[in-house]
Design a protein around this motif. Structure first.
Motif, short mmCIF file in Angstrom:
data_model
loop_
_atom_site.label_atom_id
_atom_site.label_comp_id
_atom_site.label_asym_id
_atom_site.label_seq_id
_atom_site.Cartn_x
_atom_site.Cartn_y
_atom_site.Cartn_z
N ASN A 205 0.83 -1.21 0.00
CA ASN A 205 0.00 0.00 0.00
C ASN A 205 0.86 1.26 0.00
O ASN A 205 0.51 2.26 -0.64
N GLU A 206 2.00 1.22 0.70
CA GLU A 206 2.90 2.36 0.69
C GLU A 206 3.49 2.57 -0.70
O GLU A 206 3.64 3.71 -1.17
N PHE B 194 -6.19 13.56 -3.94
CA PHE B 194 -6.64 12.28 -3.44
C PHE B 194 -7.81 12.52 -2.51
O PHE B 194 -7.74 13.34 -1.58
N GLU C 118 1.75 13.15 2.53
CA GLU C 118 2.64 13.36 1.40
C GLU C 118 2.05 14.25 0.31
O GLU C 118 2.79 14.93 -0.40
N CYS D 278 2.08 1.82 -3.51
CA CYS D 278 1.01 2.40 -4.33
C CYS D 278 0.95 3.90 -4.15
O CYS D 278 0.86 4.66 -5.13
N ALA D 279 1.01 4.35 -2.91
CA ALA D 279 0.96 5.79 -2.63
C ALA D 279 2.15 6.50 -3.26
O ALA D 279 2.01 7.58 -3.87
N LYS D 280 3.34 5.92 -3.13
CA LYS D 280 4.53 6.53 -3.73
C LYS D 280 4.44 6.54 -5.24
O LYS D 280 4.87 7.50 -5.90
N THR E 219 0.71 1.25 -10.52
CA THR E 219 0.04 2.52 -10.20
C THR E 219 0.45 3.59 -11.21
O THR E 219 -0.39 4.33 -11.73
N PHE F 284 -5.35 16.69 -0.26
CA PHE F 284 -5.92 15.46 0.28
C PHE F 284 -7.20 15.81 1.01
O PHE F 284 -7.25 16.75 1.79
N ILE G 267 -2.75 3.44 2.29
CA ILE G 267 -2.63 4.36 1.14
C ILE G 267 -3.14 5.74 1.53
O ILE G 267 -2.49 6.76 1.27
N LEU H 42 -0.80 9.20 2.01
CA LEU H 42 -1.07 10.34 1.13
C LEU H 42 -1.64 11.53 1.89
O LEU H 42 -1.54 12.66 1.42
#
Length: 398
Positions: free
Chosen positions: A14-15, A29, A47, A17-19, A155, A55, A40, A44
Motif C-alpha cells: 500500500n505504501e 486524493f 505526502e 502504491c501511494a509513492k 500505479t 488530500f 494508502i 497520502l
C-alpha cells in the motif's frame, strides 16, 4: 532538471502504491479509510501536501469517487483507494467517468465478502465487479499487481493508461499484496505523463481553471455535450465508440508475463497474488531449487531442510509446467492467451474466489481442458496445494 535517481526501499504494498501515485503526478486524493487499503490514505494524507497537492477525507466512498472526477476536470490527476464495500458504492461514479471520459485511477485492495465480509483477510472476489460493476455498456482497464514492486509500477501505468485513453483505470490489488513488505526500486521526482488532447468520443479535454468551457454530461451526448439519448442511431454510435477506444487498442493495453512456457504442456493461468504460489508450484514441479535454501552455512541449510523438506526432496522435473501471469485482467487478453496456450493440453486457473475469471479462460480456450481451482475463506493457495492439483490432473501419483 537532472537525471532521476533510483532508490531502493523496503515498503509495504500500500505504501508503494501511494509513492507510485505521487511519482505519476497525482495531485488530488479523496478517500475514506477502509481495511485493507487504509495505509494508502494514511500516507497520502501527509505526502500530498508536500508536493503541492490536496488530500480530502470524504464522508464516504460515494463522495470520494465523485470528488476525484471533479478534481480531474479541474486539471489535477486524481486517485482514490478503497476495498470491497467501498468499491461497491463507487460504481455509479465509475460509470459517469466512463461516459464522460474522465481519466482517474481507482485502487481496490480486495478483501473477503459479501458485505462487510472479512475485513482483514484477502480475496479476489471483485474481479467481475471491476469489469461489470456499473450499469450500461462500457469497457474498463484493470491492472492486477502481484508484488510490492508491481504495486508501484502498475500505479504509474494506471495513470499513463487513464490519461492516454481518457478512461477510469482500476488497480485491483488484494490484502496479501497490500500488506506484504519487499525491497523495491522507486524513482525520485515526478514523471511527466501528458494528457491527450484527442477527443476520443464526445467529451472535449478541458481545464475549467484555465478559462475553458465544456458541458460534462452524464447522459449520452454528442461532442458539444448535447444530449442524444432520444436518438437511437447516435446513442448506439456513442456506446460503440467508448467501447472501441479500448478494444481496438487491446494489444497495446495487454500485459502478460510468462515463465517456463517454452516447452510447457501444462499451464497455470493466474493473476494477482495467486501467481506467486503458482510460480513456486511450477518450480517444485520442474525440480527448480528454491532460492531460500541457497546458503553456505550448514546450520541454516539443515534448518531449511527440516522446515522446507518439500522444496529440497520433491522433484517432478519430468513435468513440463508453465505459468501465464495476466497483469492486465481487463480488457480480457483473449487472442494473446490463445497464442500462449497454443501447445498446452491442460490449463489450471487458481483464484481466491468461486472460479470467476476461469469462465473467461474457458471461453477463450474452449478446445483445451481448463480446470478451475477456487479457494475462499481468506487464505491464499499454497505451492503444495497447486502441485497436488497438477499431479492429480495429469495422473501422477506421489
Amino acid at each position: 532538471m537532472g537525471e532521476k535517481e533510483l532508490q531502493k526501499l523496503v515498503l509495504q504494498g500500500n505504501e508503494a502504491c501511494a509513492k507510485g501515485a505521487i511519482y505519476a503526478g497525482c495531485r488530488f486524493f479523496a478517500g475514506y479509510p477502509i481495511t485493507p487499503s487504509t495505509e494508502i490514505i494514511e500516507l497520502l494524507s501527509g505526502e500530498m501536501q508536500k508536493v503541492g497537492g490536496a488530500f480530502i477525507q470524504m464522508e464516504d466512498e460515494i463522495g470520494s469517487a465523485c470528488a476525484i472526477l471533479g478534481a480531474r476536470w479541474g486539471g489535477k490527476k486524481a486517485m482514490t483507494a478503497t476495498s470491497g464495500p467501498g468499491y461497491t458504492l463507487m460504481q455509479e461514479a465509475i460509470g459517469f467517468a466512463a461516459v464522460t471520459e474522465t481519466p482517474v485511477v481507482i485502487v481496490n485492495v480486495q478483501r473477503g465478502g459479501p458485505s462487510t465480509g472479512q475485513p482483514t483477510l484477502s480475496s479476489q472476489q471483485d474481479i467481475y465487479q471491476a469489469r461489470y460493476g456499473s450499469h450500461g455498456d462500457y469497457e474498463i482497464i484493470c491492472l492486477a499487481p502481484s508484488s510490492v514492486q508491481e504495486m508501484y509500477d502498475f500505479t504509474v501505468r494506471a495513470f499513463e493508461l487513464s490519461e492516454k485513453f481518457r478512461t477510469p483505470v482500476i488497480l485491483l490489488a488484494d490484502e496479501v499484496v497490500g500488506h506484504m513488505r519487499e525491497k523495491i526500486v522507486v524513482e525520485d521526482g515526478s514523471k511527466q505523463i501528458k494528457s491527450t488532447k484527442q477527443s476520443y468520443v464526445a467529451s472535449p479535454q478541458a481545464d475549467f481553471f484555465k478559462g475553458e468551457n465544456s458541458l460534462v454530461e452524464g447522459q449520452l451526448h454528442d461532442e458539444n455535450g448535447k444530449r442524444i439519448g432520444h436518438l437511437a442511431n447516435k446513442s448506439g454510435e456513442f456506446i460503440n465508440n467508448i467501447n472501441k477506444k479500448i478494444t481496438d487498442s487491446i494489444d497495446e493495453i495487454t500485459d502478460i508475463d510468462t515463465y517456463f512456457m517454452e516447452d510447457a504442456d501444462v499451464a497455470i493461468v493466474a493473476w494477482g497474488s495467486v501467481s506467486r504460489p503458482s510460480m513456486n508450484a511450477i518450480k517444485l514441479a520442474r525440480g527448480v531449487k528454491d532460492d531460500r535454501i541457497q546458503t553456505k552455512f550448514k546450520p541454516l541449510k539443515d534448518l531449511f531442510r527440516k522446515s522446507l523438506p518439500e522444496v529440497i526432496q520433491t522433484d517432478y522435473s519430468h513435468l513440463k509446467v508453465g505459468l501465464i501471469k495476466i497483469n492486465t485482467v481487463w480488457p480480457f487478453p483473449e487472442e494473446e492467451l490463445k497464442r500462449l496456450a497454443k501447445n498446452v493440453d491442460l490449463v489450471i486457473v487458481p483464484e481466491m474466489n468461486m472460479g470467476k475469471y476461469c469462465r473467461e479462460v474457458e471461453r477463450a480456450l474452449k478446445n483445451k481442458r481448463v480446470v478451475s481451482m477456487p479457494k475462499c475463506g481468506g487464505d491464499i493457495h499454497t505451492p503444495n496445494e497447486l502441485l497436488d492439483r497438477i499431479l492429480k490432473e495429469v495422473g501422477v501419483s506421489e
